[in-house]
Scaffold this motif. Structure first.
Motif, PDB file in Angstrom:
ATOM      1  N   SER A   1     -26.363 -28.726 -70.100  1.00 31.83           N
ATOM      2  CA  SER A   1     -26.210 -30.263 -69.962  1.00 31.83           C
ATOM      3  C   SER A   1     -24.789 -30.809 -70.178  1.00 31.83           C
ATOM      4  CB  SER A   1     -27.387 -30.533 -71.065  1.00 31.83           C
ATOM      5  OG  SER A   1     -26.667 -30.121 -72.629  1.00 31.83           O
ATOM      6  N   ARG A   2     -24.318 -30.135 -70.791  1.00 29.82           N
ATOM      7  CA  ARG A   2     -22.750 -30.322 -70.696  1.00 29.82           C
ATOM      8  C   ARG A   2     -21.892 -29.848 -69.630  1.00 29.82           C
ATOM      9  NH1 ARG A   2     -18.543 -33.311 -72.543  1.00 29.82           N
ATOM     10  NH2 ARG A   2     -16.566 -31.919 -72.243  1.00 29.82           N
ATOM     11  N   LYS A   3     -22.682 -28.528 -68.623  1.00 34.55           N
ATOM     12  CA  LYS A   3     -21.836 -28.256 -66.753  1.00 34.55           C
ATOM     13  C   LYS A   3     -22.531 -29.743 -66.330  1.00 34.55           C
ATOM     14  CE  LYS A   3     -23.705 -24.309 -67.622  1.00 34.55           C
ATOM     15  NZ  LYS A   3     -23.769 -22.847 -66.480  1.00 34.55           N
ATOM     16  N   GLU A   4     -23.330 -29.985 -66.208  1.00 33.76           N
ATOM     17  CA  GLU A   4     -23.906 -31.100 -65.359  1.00 33.76           C
ATOM     18  C   GLU A   4     -23.296 -32.477 -65.945  1.00 33.76           C
ATOM     19  OE1 GLU A   4     -28.564 -32.690 -64.448  1.00 33.76           O
ATOM     20  OE2 GLU A   4     -28.566 -31.949 -66.616  1.00 33.76           O
ATOM     21  N   LYS A   5     -23.071 -32.634 -67.222  1.00 34.53           N
ATOM     22  CA  LYS A   5     -22.187 -33.825 -67.970  1.00 34.53           C
ATOM     23  C   LYS A   5     -20.669 -33.904 -66.788  1.00 34.53           C
ATOM     24  CE  LYS A   5     -20.927 -37.540 -71.507  1.00 34.53           C
ATOM     25  NZ  LYS A   5     -19.937 -36.876 -71.360  1.00 34.53           N
TER      26      LYS A   5
ATOM     27  N   GLU B   1     -11.941 -29.170 -71.526  1.00 36.57           N
ATOM     28  CA  GLU B   1     -13.179 -29.007 -70.501  1.00 36.57           C
ATOM     29  C   GLU B   1     -12.683 -29.379 -69.337  1.00 36.57           C
ATOM     30  OE1 GLU B   1     -16.596 -27.746 -72.617  1.00 36.57           O
ATOM     31  OE2 GLU B   1     -15.959 -29.690 -73.227  1.00 36.57           O
ATOM     32  N   MET B   2     -13.040 -29.762 -67.710  1.00 33.27           N
ATOM     33  CA  MET B   2     -12.748 -30.437 -66.648  1.00 33.27           C
ATOM     34  C   MET B   2     -13.201 -29.809 -65.531  1.00 33.27           C
ATOM     35  SD  MET B   2      -8.925 -29.862 -65.910  1.00 33.27           S
ATOM     36  CE  MET B   2      -7.730 -29.913 -67.710  1.00 33.27           C
ATOM     37  N   VAL B   3     -13.052 -30.022 -64.565  1.00 34.44           N
ATOM     38  CA  VAL B   3     -13.841 -30.640 -63.332  1.00 34.44           C
ATOM     39  C   VAL B   3     -12.098 -30.526 -62.125  1.00 34.44           C
ATOM     40  CG1 VAL B   3     -14.969 -30.407 -60.732  1.00 34.44           C
ATOM     41  CG2 VAL B   3     -15.721 -30.538 -63.843  1.00 34.44           C
TER      42      VAL B   3
ATOM     43  N   PHE C   1     -12.871 -24.587 -53.288  1.00 32.54           N
ATOM     44  CA  PHE C   1     -13.806 -24.566 -54.358  1.00 32.54           C
ATOM     45  C   PHE C   1     -13.690 -25.931 -54.665  1.00 32.54           C
ATOM     46  CE2 PHE C   1     -12.662 -20.011 -52.279  1.00 32.54           C
ATOM     47  CZ  PHE C   1     -13.971 -19.452 -52.497  1.00 32.54           C
ATOM     48  N   ILE C   2     -14.877 -25.699 -55.851  1.00 28.40           N
ATOM     49  CA  ILE C   2     -14.909 -26.293 -57.117  1.00 28.40           C
ATOM     50  C   ILE C   2     -14.671 -25.166 -58.380  1.00 28.40           C
ATOM     51  CG2 ILE C   2     -16.526 -28.277 -58.204  1.00 28.40           C
ATOM     52  CD1 ILE C   2     -17.265 -29.366 -55.492  1.00 28.40           C
ATOM     53  N   TYR C   3     -13.414 -25.835 -59.665  1.00 29.68           N
ATOM     54  CA  TYR C   3     -13.513 -24.963 -60.400  1.00 29.68           C
ATOM     55  C   TYR C   3     -14.016 -26.145 -61.751  1.00 29.68           C
ATOM     56  CZ  TYR C   3     -10.740 -22.239 -58.170  1.00 29.68           C
ATOM     57  OH  TYR C   3     -10.519 -21.377 -57.403  1.00 29.68           O
ATOM     58  N   LEU C   4     -14.827 -25.485 -62.377  1.00 29.39           N
ATOM     59  CA  LEU C   4     -15.470 -25.764 -63.763  1.00 29.39           C
ATOM     60  C   LEU C   4     -15.369 -25.491 -64.392  1.00 29.39           C
ATOM     61  CD1 LEU C   4     -17.618 -27.870 -65.067  1.00 29.39           C
ATOM     62  CD2 LEU C   4     -19.649 -26.613 -64.465  1.00 29.39           C
ATOM     63  N   HIS C   5     -13.926 -25.785 -65.890  1.00 27.86           N
ATOM     64  CA  HIS C   5     -13.853 -24.797 -66.853  1.00 27.86           C
ATOM     65  C   HIS C   5     -14.153 -25.838 -68.464  1.00 27.86           C
ATOM     66  CE1 HIS C   5     -10.222 -23.752 -64.622  1.00 27.86           C
ATOM     67  NE2 HIS C   5     -10.425 -24.967 -63.807  1.00 27.86           N
ATOM     68  N   VAL C   6     -14.836 -24.570 -68.312  1.00 26.80           N
ATOM     69  CA  VAL C   6     -16.291 -25.221 -70.102  1.00 26.80           C
ATOM     70  C   VAL C   6     -15.844 -24.214 -71.231  1.00 26.80           C
ATOM     71  CG1 VAL C   6     -18.205 -24.158 -68.334  1.00 26.80           C
ATOM     72  CG2 VAL C   6     -18.497 -25.496 -70.385  1.00 26.80           C
ATOM     73  N   LYS C   7     -16.280 -24.731 -71.838  1.00 35.36           N
ATOM     74  CA  LYS C   7     -16.455 -23.921 -73.092  1.00 35.36           C
ATOM     75  C   LYS C   7     -17.078 -23.145 -73.606  1.00 35.36           C
ATOM     76  CE  LYS C   7     -13.156 -27.560 -75.821  1.00 35.36           C
ATOM     77  NZ  LYS C   7     -12.606 -28.308 -77.056  1.00 35.36           N
ATOM     78  N   ASP C   8     -18.372 -24.104 -72.961  1.00 36.58           N
ATOM     79  CA  ASP C   8     -19.681 -22.357 -72.930  1.00 36.58           C
ATOM     80  C   ASP C   8     -20.174 -22.521 -71.978  1.00 36.58           C
ATOM     81  OD1 ASP C   8     -22.320 -21.566 -74.124  1.00 36.58           O
ATOM     82  OD2 ASP C   8     -23.227 -23.361 -75.553  1.00 36.58           O
TER      83      ASP C   8
END
Length: 241
Positions: A123-127, A103-105, A111-118
């Motif tokens: 809360s995880r995306k915000e963190k 997971e990373m930004v 663009f800003i890419y937010l790579h997240v599992k869920d």
């Protein structure tokens, strides 16, 4: 910290007094519209009250300016594709992408890419976003220090460390006893020339730890357009916080 109030032109002005070892009485209207006065222990309350009243017109003007931008604060974030996020003075669209790997930004091609599992885990995306902002802040603020420090080095100022922290009502603070400049993480949303102004402002405090005439003379001599940079912070960036 002392809380007091005065009346000025049919307005009640509340202000707080912080007693510090300063030569002059200093007044500051913060972006959250708090009015703060710093003064030496020996300065009587009547003198401070008269001083605040003498600044009444300026205070009302600045409170009105900050009040105008308060309703423009962004609503609560959802961290979904299409939302805009400010970075170094510009707005960028967020793209949220599901990943089974790390997971990373990342910032890439506007663009800003937010790579997240869920992708539903708010809360995880915000963190992840907050960690990315903090990482970028630490890097950019140190770059700014490297750029601005040579301007003050000849005044006998030692190069301080930089630390970052989320702060409610100030962009930076010079912690003299620790030889550290503490900068607001949210400052990473401002243009680099505004970041440079804040860094230089705090550096000068290691020579003049107040907002005296000597402080502002040095600030004007080193960065003559500082007021324009400060106005951008107060009028444009504040509304994003």
């Amino acid at each position: 910290m002392e809380k007091h109030q005065i009346e000025y032109a049919n307005n009640v002005i509340d202000f707080i007094i912080k007693r510090k070892k300063v030569k002059n009485v200093n007044l500051n209207v913060k972006p959250d519209m708090t009015i703060e006065v710093t003064a030496n222990d020996r300065v009587p309350l009547d003198f401070i009250s008269d001083f605040v009243k003498s600044k009444g017109s300026w205070i009302i003007k600045n409170i009105g300016r900050f009040n105008d931008v308060q309703p423009l604060k962004q609503s609560e974030r959802e961290y979904v594709s299409g939302e805009t996020f400010r970075y170094l003075g510009k707005q960028y669209r967020l793209r949220v992408q599901k990943t089974t790997e790390e997971e990373m930004v990342k910032y890439f091609r506007g663009f800003i890419y937010l790579h997240v599992k869920d992708t539903d885990n708010l809360s995880r995306k915000e963190k992840l976003m907050n960690e990315w902002y903090r990482e970028k802040a630490q890097m950019v603020f140190n770059e700014s220090l490297e750029k601005m420090f040579p301007l003050v080095q000849k005044y006998g100022i030692q190069k301080p460390d930089v630390d970052v922290r989320l702060m409610k009502a100030r962009w930076g603070s010079a912690i003299i006893e620790k030889n550290t400049i503490l900068l607001n993480t949210e400052l990473i949303k401002a243009p680099k020339y505004c970041i440079d102004y804040v860094v230089l402002h705090e550096l000068i405090h290691f020579k003049h730890n107040d907002h005296s005439d000597n402080f502002y003379q040095m600030l004007y001599s080193l960065i003559p357009d500082w007021e324009k940079r400060k106005a951008i912070l107060d009028e444009e960036i504040v509304r994003e916080l």
